[in-house]
Design a protein around this motif. Structure first.
Motif, mmCIF file in Angstrom:
data_model
loop_
_atom_site.group_PDB
_atom_site.id
_atom_site.type_symbol
_atom_site.label_atom_id
_atom_site.label_comp_id
_atom_site.label_asym_id
_atom_site.label_seq_id
_atom_site.Cartn_x
_atom_site.Cartn_y
_atom_site.Cartn_z
ATOM 1 N N HIS A 106 31.555 -5.425 19.956
ATOM 2 C CA HIS A 106 30.188 -6.475 20.348
ATOM 3 C C HIS A 106 29.399 -6.733 19.143
ATOM 4 C CE1 HIS A 106 31.644 -5.082 24.514
ATOM 5 N NE2 HIS A 106 30.902 -6.338 24.744
ATOM 6 N N ASP A 107 29.676 -6.257 18.056
ATOM 7 C CA ASP A 107 29.174 -6.881 16.600
ATOM 8 C C ASP A 107 27.924 -5.994 16.458
ATOM 9 O OD1 ASP A 107 29.164 -7.904 14.150
ATOM 10 O OD2 ASP A 107 28.302 -9.749 15.147
ATOM 11 N N LEU A 108 27.714 -4.982 17.198
ATOM 12 C CA LEU A 108 26.675 -4.326 17.128
ATOM 13 C C LEU A 108 26.693 -3.114 16.090
ATOM 14 C CD1 LEU A 108 25.596 -3.821 21.147
ATOM 15 C CD2 LEU A 108 24.464 -5.541 19.246
ATOM 16 N N ASP A 109 26.508 -3.297 14.964
ATOM 17 C CA ASP A 109 26.752 -2.222 13.902
ATOM 18 C C ASP A 109 25.689 -1.810 13.207
ATOM 19 O OD1 ASP A 109 26.335 -4.679 12.732
ATOM 20 O OD2 ASP A 109 28.050 -4.656 11.239
ATOM 21 N N TYR A 110 24.682 -2.024 13.842
ATOM 22 C CA TYR A 110 23.257 -1.578 13.131
ATOM 23 C C TYR A 110 22.536 -0.594 13.642
ATOM 24 C CZ TYR A 110 22.067 -4.896 17.018
ATOM 25 O OH TYR A 110 22.110 -5.291 18.359
ATOM 26 N N PHE A 111 23.520 0.562 14.037
ATOM 27 C CA PHE A 111 22.851 2.086 14.463
ATOM 28 C C PHE A 111 23.359 3.007 13.424
ATOM 29 C CE2 PHE A 111 22.276 -0.520 18.243
ATOM 30 C CZ PHE A 111 20.979 -0.210 18.633
ATOM 31 N N GLY A 159 26.659 9.631 10.804
ATOM 32 C CA GLY A 159 27.480 8.737 10.119
ATOM 33 C C GLY A 159 27.237 7.286 10.558
ATOM 34 N N ASP A 160 27.752 6.123 10.127
ATOM 35 C CA ASP A 160 27.759 4.960 10.841
ATOM 36 C C ASP A 160 28.848 5.047 11.937
ATOM 37 O OD1 ASP A 160 30.455 4.059 9.502
ATOM 38 O OD2 ASP A 160 29.186 3.506 7.817
ATOM 39 N N LEU A 161 28.835 3.850 12.519
ATOM 40 C CA LEU A 161 29.601 3.666 13.812
ATOM 41 C C LEU A 161 31.264 3.697 13.502
ATOM 42 C CD1 LEU A 161 27.602 1.153 15.961
ATOM 43 C CD2 LEU A 161 27.946 3.658 16.273
ATOM 44 N N LYS A 162 31.449 2.994 12.355
ATOM 45 C CA LYS A 162 32.852 3.035 11.921
ATOM 46 C C LYS A 162 33.468 4.318 11.579
ATOM 47 C CE LYS A 162 36.061 0.423 9.000
ATOM 48 N NZ LYS A 162 36.760 1.565 8.826
ATOM 49 N N GLU A 163 32.695 5.331 10.961
ATOM 50 C CA GLU A 163 32.964 6.652 10.643
ATOM 51 C C GLU A 163 33.279 7.370 12.108
ATOM 52 O OE1 GLU A 163 30.785 7.394 6.296
ATOM 53 O OE2 GLU A 163 29.591 7.333 8.152
ATOM 54 N N ILE A 164 32.171 7.104 12.672
ATOM 55 C CA ILE A 164 32.374 8.051 14.145
ATOM 56 C C ILE A 164 33.704 7.399 15.167
ATOM 57 C CG2 ILE A 164 30.883 8.204 16.471
ATOM 58 C CD1 ILE A 164 29.793 9.959 14.184
ATOM 59 N N ASN A 207 28.979 17.261 24.254
ATOM 60 C CA ASN A 207 28.324 16.645 22.962
ATOM 61 C C ASN A 207 27.067 15.583 23.666
ATOM 62 O OD1 ASN A 207 29.112 13.665 22.934
ATOM 63 N ND2 ASN A 207 31.224 14.685 23.191
ATOM 64 N N VAL A 208 26.215 15.246 23.015
ATOM 65 C CA VAL A 208 25.267 14.317 23.146
ATOM 66 C C VAL A 208 25.321 13.672 21.797
ATOM 67 C CG1 VAL A 208 22.909 13.955 23.507
ATOM 68 C CG2 VAL A 208 23.938 15.808 24.450
ATOM 69 N N MET A 209 25.250 11.860 22.149
ATOM 70 C CA MET A 209 25.428 11.074 21.285
ATOM 71 C C MET A 209 23.997 10.422 20.915
ATOM 72 S SD MET A 209 28.095 7.886 20.515
ATOM 73 C CE MET A 209 28.480 7.090 19.222
ATOM 74 N N ILE A 210 23.512 10.294 19.766
ATOM 75 C CA ILE A 210 22.219 9.606 19.705
ATOM 76 C C ILE A 210 22.471 8.565 18.753
ATOM 77 C CG2 ILE A 210 19.926 9.821 18.656
ATOM 78 C CD1 ILE A 210 19.806 12.837 19.546
ATOM 79 N N LEU A 211 21.921 7.311 19.070
ATOM 80 C CA LEU A 211 22.222 5.959 17.916
ATOM 81 C C LEU A 211 20.558 5.876 17.633
ATOM 82 C CD1 LEU A 211 24.519 4.105 20.532
ATOM 83 C CD2 LEU A 211 25.077 5.563 18.396
ATOM 84 N N VAL A 212 20.363 5.723 16.442
ATOM 85 C CA VAL A 212 19.268 5.121 15.699
ATOM 86 C C VAL A 212 19.276 3.648 15.271
ATOM 87 C CG1 VAL A 212 17.233 5.952 14.368
ATOM 88 C CG2 VAL A 212 18.443 7.522 15.754
ATOM 89 N N ARG A 213 18.490 2.970 15.729
ATOM 90 C CA ARG A 213 18.640 1.594 14.811
ATOM 91 C C ARG A 213 18.099 1.720 13.327
ATOM 92 N NH1 ARG A 213 18.289 -3.837 17.912
ATOM 93 N NH2 ARG A 213 18.345 -5.306 16.488
#
Length: 394
Positions: free
Chosen positions: A141-146, A164-169, A178-184
């Motif tokens: 969805h082009d939301l690569d800014y986390f 890491g960035d989303l591509k790495e994850i 696990n718990v996943m956290i996204l920080v803008r």
């Protein structure tokens, strides 16, 4: 541990029961099916039973359902620190305003929608929707800014935190607990979703490019639809959109009034740039972004058939008064207000100087799915005040 040691029966997921193997109580493994859990509890109701869960049982946990189903007087809740609280502590990020979700009972699509307006997101993932799937979906969805963190096996000897960035994850595999956290990432503007299936009006909010979360700068889709109907646009209408924000009203007005001229007036330079980007994305040639503050910004514009005003400031009545002097006889003003103080002032003005003054309160609620039930979350109410300028007397 004392309560577990005194229990006759311990009910829980096999992944949790493995931690109490040495305790002599009977172990009853259950899946995540809530009805199965209730049946197991009822079957052993004549014994001292412990329902053992991970994390916080009252934070997207099983206890809310059991309270509703069995009654609060049937059991005690003894929480530990939740895995969500531990995860945010491990990465040293605040979770005051974070969007929190459990993918076991909430659709991933709701996370995508929340990502466009959230600074931080905390997710309980599942084996069916692991962190890599979340990352792939956001990237799709082009939301690569986390910046992403995956916190595995929190509180256990093999605890691990990966960042890491989303591509790495999206290219890694993680354990089921696990718990996943996204920080803008700071100072990154939002990006709109695909414009495939673009509508003349009522487009989803996500298709418009918006500033890094500034709530209220985009007129929500439902409010926009009602406002456009009150504007009574014709094929060749001249429209002013004052305080245009991201330009959603201007763009849809331009698609309705295909032969008309629409002026999106905005004094914030960043938002003015976003209006221009949205104009280009939608391909509307009859919408012009105007950088400036009303009323100076409209001094050289043609008189409008309709004016839409986003009224969030104290000066909204004054803007309406000045717009009334320029609007053509028979033209309409529609004002979008969020405070009752502005509502009272603008309605009084329209009622005394205009015709057919009308107030519509828009209060929208959207369904969310939690613990096998649909609940409704209400958006802040908004007010649409509309009126018509009297025709000149002959």
């Amino acid at each position: 541990m004392r309560i577990l040691g005194d229990a006759q029966v311990i009910i829980g997921n096999p992944q949790v029961l493995v931690h109490v193997e040495k305790i002599t109580a009977e172990k009853v493994p259950v899946s995540g099916d809530l009805n199965e859990i209730v049946e197991a509890l009822e079957k052993h109701s004549d014994k001292d039973v412990v329902m053992l869960t991970s994390g916080d049982p009252l934070f997207y946990g099983v206890s809310r359902y059991l309270c509703d189903k069995l009654g609060k007087d049937r059991f005690h809740v003894i929480p530990h620190v939740s895995s969500m609280q531990l995860a945010f502590a491990r990465i040293k990020e605040s979770w005051d305003d974070a969007h929190l979700a459990n993918l076991a009972n909430q659709p991933l699509e709701s996370v995508v929608a929340a990502a466009r307006i959230s600074e931080a997101i905390g997710l309980f993932t599942t084996e069916e929707i692991p962190p890599r799937e979340v990352a792939k979906t956001l990237l799709g969805h082009d939301l690569d800014y986390f910046h992403a963190y995956v916190c595995e096996n929190l509180g256990s000897p093999n605890e691990c935190v990966t960042q890491g960035d989303l591509k790495e994850i999206s290219e890694q595999t993680f354990g089921p607990l696990n718990v996943m956290i996204l920080v803008r990432k700071p100072d990154v503007p939002d990006r709109p979703m695909s414009l495939v299936g673009k509508r003349k009006f009522g487009n989803p909010d996500d298709v418009f490019r918006q500033a890094k979360p500034k709530r209220g700068l985009l007129t929500p889709m439902e409010v926009r639809c009602i406002a456009l109907s009150l504007m009574d646009l014709g094929d060749s209408s001249v429209v002013w959109d004052v305080g245009a924000g991201s330009g959603s009203v201007s763009i849809e007005a331009g698609m309705i009034a295909e032969k008309g001229s629409i002026y999106a007036i905005e004094m914030d330079a960043e938002d003015h740039g976003l209006i221009r980007a949205n104009i280009e994305a939608f391909g509307v040639k009859n919408v012009q972004a105007v950088l400036g503050k009303a009323p100076d910004a409209w001094a050289d514009l043609p008189d409008p058939d309709c004016v839409f005003i986003g009224g969030t400031g104290r000066q909204v009545r004054g803007i309406c008064e000045q717009a009334m002097t320029r609007i053509k006889p028979g033209g309409r003003i529609v004002c979008n207000l969020s405070s009752i103080e502005n509502l009272a002032e603008v309605h009084q003005l329209f009622d005394s100087e205009m015709e057919a003054a009308k107030v519509t309160m828009v209060n929208i609620s959207h369904a969310t799915y939690q613990l096998e039930r649909h609940r409704f979350e209400a958006s802040n109410p908004t007010f649409l005040v509309s009126a018509k300028k009297p025709l000149k007397k002959s």
